[in-house]
Design an enzyme around this catalytic site. Structure first.
Site, PDB file in Angstrom:
ATOM      1  N   SER A 576       0.849  -1.186   0.000  1.00  0.00           N
ATOM      2  CA  SER A 576       0.000   0.000   0.000  1.00  0.00           C
ATOM      3  C   SER A 576       0.893   1.248   0.000  1.00  0.00           C
ATOM      4  O   SER A 576       1.684   1.421  -0.920  1.00  0.00           O
ATOM      5  CB  SER A 576      -0.948  -0.030   1.196  1.00  0.00           C
ATOM      6  OG  SER A 576      -2.000   0.875   1.019  1.00  0.00           O
ATOM      7  N   ASP A 657      -8.423  -5.321  -6.195  1.00  0.00           N
ATOM      8  CA  ASP A 657      -8.000  -4.150  -5.429  1.00  0.00           C
ATOM      9  C   ASP A 657      -8.523  -2.909  -6.132  1.00  0.00           C
ATOM     10  O   ASP A 657      -7.953  -2.445  -7.117  1.00  0.00           O
ATOM     11  CB  ASP A 657      -6.474  -4.100  -5.313  1.00  0.00           C
ATOM     12  CG  ASP A 657      -6.001  -2.966  -4.415  1.00  0.00           C
ATOM     13  OD1 ASP A 657      -6.852  -2.182  -3.957  1.00  0.00           O
ATOM     14  OD2 ASP A 657      -4.794  -2.872  -4.172  1.00  0.00           O
ATOM     15  N   HIS A 689      -7.099  -5.756  -1.794  1.00  0.00           N
ATOM     16  CA  HIS A 689      -5.891  -5.064  -1.334  1.00  0.00           C
ATOM     17  C   HIS A 689      -5.042  -5.973  -0.450  1.00  0.00           C
ATOM     18  O   HIS A 689      -3.857  -5.719  -0.242  1.00  0.00           O
ATOM     19  CB  HIS A 689      -6.318  -3.811  -0.567  1.00  0.00           C
ATOM     20  CG  HIS A 689      -5.262  -2.757  -0.451  1.00  0.00           C
ATOM     21  ND1 HIS A 689      -4.606  -2.219  -1.530  1.00  0.00           N
ATOM     22  CD2 HIS A 689      -4.742  -2.119   0.635  1.00  0.00           C
ATOM     23  CE1 HIS A 689      -3.743  -1.300  -1.124  1.00  0.00           C
ATOM     24  NE2 HIS A 689      -3.801  -1.224   0.186  1.00  0.00           N
TER      25      HIS A 689
END
Length: 734
Positions: A576, A657, A689
């Site tokens: 991320s 995602d 994600h």
């Protein structure tokens, strides 16, 4: 249930039993919990509901039905209610004795899938019953198995959201459904009429994608919940409001006559609200709220409605005139403490502090000063507190984890609370980390997994900004030797407003990397949470600035001060925002100091953020919208520096995602390949994600460890598996 592993490997991590937060009975003599275990031999997940006898230190299976979930205690004599899967997607409400579940019975059938069960005792051995589920536009509970299937897959949207987290948004919305559990002539519980509490309000609760049982509460008098402000676009705003229904006859059929809930107004606070909770008496409401709309990592502050008949009178017991609040921590949850006769109860808070998730307590300065709390005082420090429950004798039951323990139940005795309402440590106790009594450690403090807390330490180095320091956890191999040098695994957290904590994870577990032969260092640079709101806020407009400089300074500090770390054999990894930082590092000088990099779901180009679902996030952190502040977006764009990309790089990105779309991963991989840089790409079409499915997660670990091990001279994990088979690293579960 006993577990034993000879070596802590990814397969052991993913196959170890996952125990839920504990739910003690009224006096803490028994603890209900759920546990799931994945077998890589059977390729199957096994679920159990169990009850622990605290005195005997023995647990028994209540049920091993795969669909059983969310057990709750009913009466003090051992009745348990839980949700279980039914035919055609329906949900059965099942009740029985914890020690004799064979005599359980179905109290009612809910016509669709629901979760987040809450119950509350009423008069005459009855209970208020609340769950959440998807509601159709007509207000009925949505059941995907029985719903009419459309003849087309096309969807037309006229506003944001189009998709959220990992799914396309449909017309169905989360809602809260209420019923009663009443006893019949045979003394058995029966579920009453089932009603949508939010029907016709236009409100949605719990709030997606992560809202759950902490987004609503029930009491003898009503329902309180948080919901997005219906007048604002949820993709552009974080503002949520707290609402409640209140009546002395709230649960009297037919309860909830058509009426709009009361909205609680908090002047000057336009951000997100969470953790609404009734006091034990049901006469007061407490909740947490942020000041800034569009900023999901603003500081949570405590608010309270002291008289529900006058919702306009909202107090801020820790507030200040400048609205910043006295306490420089941001609690994730608030819980009313026990009430002494004639006094209003105080509060417990779970909040991050210096790389830990700790328990704090606060009471009123005087019994008559109902609008002012003493400053919260830490009473439990160490590990990561995830949940607490208050027993009848006011003791606090705690569920927590740590870097080497995946499930710990402990007790904070309320007797350590003195007559002056000051939380004092007992004689001989010098630290809040010593204030609890252990009830149950699932892994015997990590030893059953081959781990020990002796592997864990922490360090700090001077930060890039003036008068700041950067905290980091250090995790060494279990067979660590002082005279040996180990390659460095430098792992950067996501967020960016997040933190590495002393907590367990099955996605990024530092001990897995340490047991491969690395010294793992997980820094908390500028933007991290738990070190004061100013430190968190400082990352705004600085994505590749101060945090990057903190990491450079950290690498230099490690090289000079940790002689057991071989920085010539270093790798860096992140997901991320951590993935963004890997791409940023790749284009800058620090990238040349690593043998290999790993980016999981990271940002390649800042303009790609416009494909994300929650647009308020980049608009806030980059201090403006692209068309208003293009220079802000360009300044920290990793794609601007691709001419420098040369370090071997593994890119991981999954197709579901929708927060960071797969084009970001593909663009990074295509760049590396076009430049002739050694690189690899891993993707999962069925993951978001995060990589959550055990078999996918094992492949993720195998790919990542093979990649970094191969670049620092450690035997690849896949070769370790092949050479040793299952006999050396297998997890024995009995």
């Amino acid at each position: 249930m006993t577990i034993k592993a000879k070596k802590f490997t990814p397969k052991v991590l993913l196959g170890a039993p996952r125990r839920s937060a504990g739910l003690p009975n009224h006096d803490g003599t028994k603890v209900l919990y759920s546990v799931s275990t994945y077998s890589f031999a059977d390729h199957e997940k096994h679920n159990e509901i169990r009850v622990l006898d605290v005195k005997k230190q023995e647990s028994i299976v209540v049920t091993d039905d795969k669909t059983a979930r969310e057990p709750k205690w009913l009466r003090k004599d051992g009745d348990v209610v839980m949700l279980m899967g039914g035919e055609e997607g329906k949900t059965n409400v099942v009740i029985g004795k914890a020690e004799d579940w064979s005599k359980s019975y179905t109290a009612g059938i809910i016509p669709g899938p629901v979760e987040n069960l809450k119950i509350h005792p009423l008069a005459n051995n009855q209970y208020g019953f609340a769950v959440s589920g998807k509601a159709t536009p007509a207000g009925d509970l949505y059941n995907p198995e029985t719903a009419k299937k459309p003849h087309t897959t096309g969807r037309v949207y006229n506003t944001l959201f189009v998709r959220h987290w990992d799914h396309y948004v449909t017309e169905n919305r989360n809602s809260i459904f209420l019923a009663q559990l009443v006893t019949n002539e045979e003394g058995k519980f029966v579920l009453s009429d089932f009603r949508n509490a939010l029907k016709g309000t236009g409100l949605e609760s719990p709030i997606e994608p992560f809202g759950g049982i902490d987004h609503f509460d029930i009491s003898y008098y009503g329902l309180v919940f948080t919901a997005k402000d219906p007048e604002l676009n949820p993709a552009l705003h974080t503002k949520t409001n707290v609402y409640y229904f209140l009546s002395d006859t709230f649960w009297t059929p037919p309860f909830l006559q058509p009426v709009y809930p009361t909205k609680i107004h908090v002047p000057g606070f336009e951000g997100a609200s969470t953790s609404p909770i009734f006091s034990p008496s049901g006469l007061h409401i407490a909740f947490l709220k942020m000041r800034t709309d569009g900023y999901e990592s603003d500081k949570n502050q405590l608010f309270m409605v002291d008289d529900l008949h006058f919702p306009a009178h909202v107090t801020s017991p820790l507030g200040t005139k400048d609205l910043k609040g006295r306490w420089d921590r941001s609690p994730s949850s608030v819980i009313w403490s026990a009430k002494k006769p004639g006094e209003k109860p105080g509060f417990y808070f779970i909040a991050e502090d210096h790389g830990r998730s700790c328990l704090f307590a606060a009471d009123w300065s005087t019994p008559n000063q109902i609008d002012r709390l003493d400053d919260p005082r830490m009473i439990v420090r160490g590990g990561a507190v995830s949940d607490i429950k208050i027993l009848d004798n006011d003791d606090v039951f705690i569920s927590s984890t740590s870097l080497t323990e995946n499930s710990l139940y402990s007790l904070y005795p309320r007797k350590w609370y003195d007559e002056d309402k000051v939380y004092k440590l007992p004689d001989g106790i010098t630290s809040p980390s010593e204030t609890t009594q252990v009830i149950s450690s699932q892994t015997h403090f990590g030893s059953k997994l081959g781990l020990s807390y002796k592997q864990v330490s922490e360090v700090e180095w001077p930060g890039a900004a003036e008068d700041t320091s950067v905290h980091a956890w250090v995790v060494k191999p279990s067979d660590f030797k002082k005279d040996k040098k180990y390659p460095l695994a430098y792992i950067i957290h996501g967020g960016p407003q997040g933190a590495w904590e002393d907590s367990w994870s099955t996605r990024w577990n530092p001990a897995v990397f340490a047991e491969q032969g690395y010294v793992v260092i997980t820094p908390n640079p500028t933007g991290s949470t738990g070190f004061g709101q100013e430190f968190t806020d400082a990352i705004q407009g600085q994505w590749g600035g101060l945090p990057y400089e903190d990491l450079v300074k950290g690498f230099d500090w490690i090289e000079k001060n940790l002689d057991y770390v071989d920085t010539d054999r270093a790798v860096a990894l992140g997901a991320s925002y951590g993935g963004y930082m890997m791409n940023w590092i790749q284009g800058h000088d620090l990238g040349r100091r690593f043998r290999a990099l790993v980016t999981h779901d990271g940002v390649f180009s800042m303009t790609g953020q416009l494909a994300s679902e929650e647009l308020y996030f980049p608009f806030h952190d980059l201090r403006g919208r692209l068309w208003d502040k293009p220079e802000n977006w360009a300044q920290w764009d990793p794609s601007r520096f691709t001419k420098n990309w040369s370090t071997p790089h593994l890119i991981i990105h999954s197709e579901l995602d929708y927060r960071l779309t797969i084009s970001e991963g593909l663009a990074a991989f295509h760049t590396l390949q076009s430049r002739g840089v050694e690189s690899q790409f891993l993707t999962f079409p069925d993951e978001n994600h995060w990589v959550l499915k055990p078999e996918n997660n094992l492949l993720w670990h195998r790919t990542v460890l093979d990649w970094i091990n191969g670049h620092v001279g450690i035997t690849k994990y896949s070769e370790q598996e092949e050479a040793e088979g299952s006999r050396n690293d297998a997890l024995s579960v009995n």
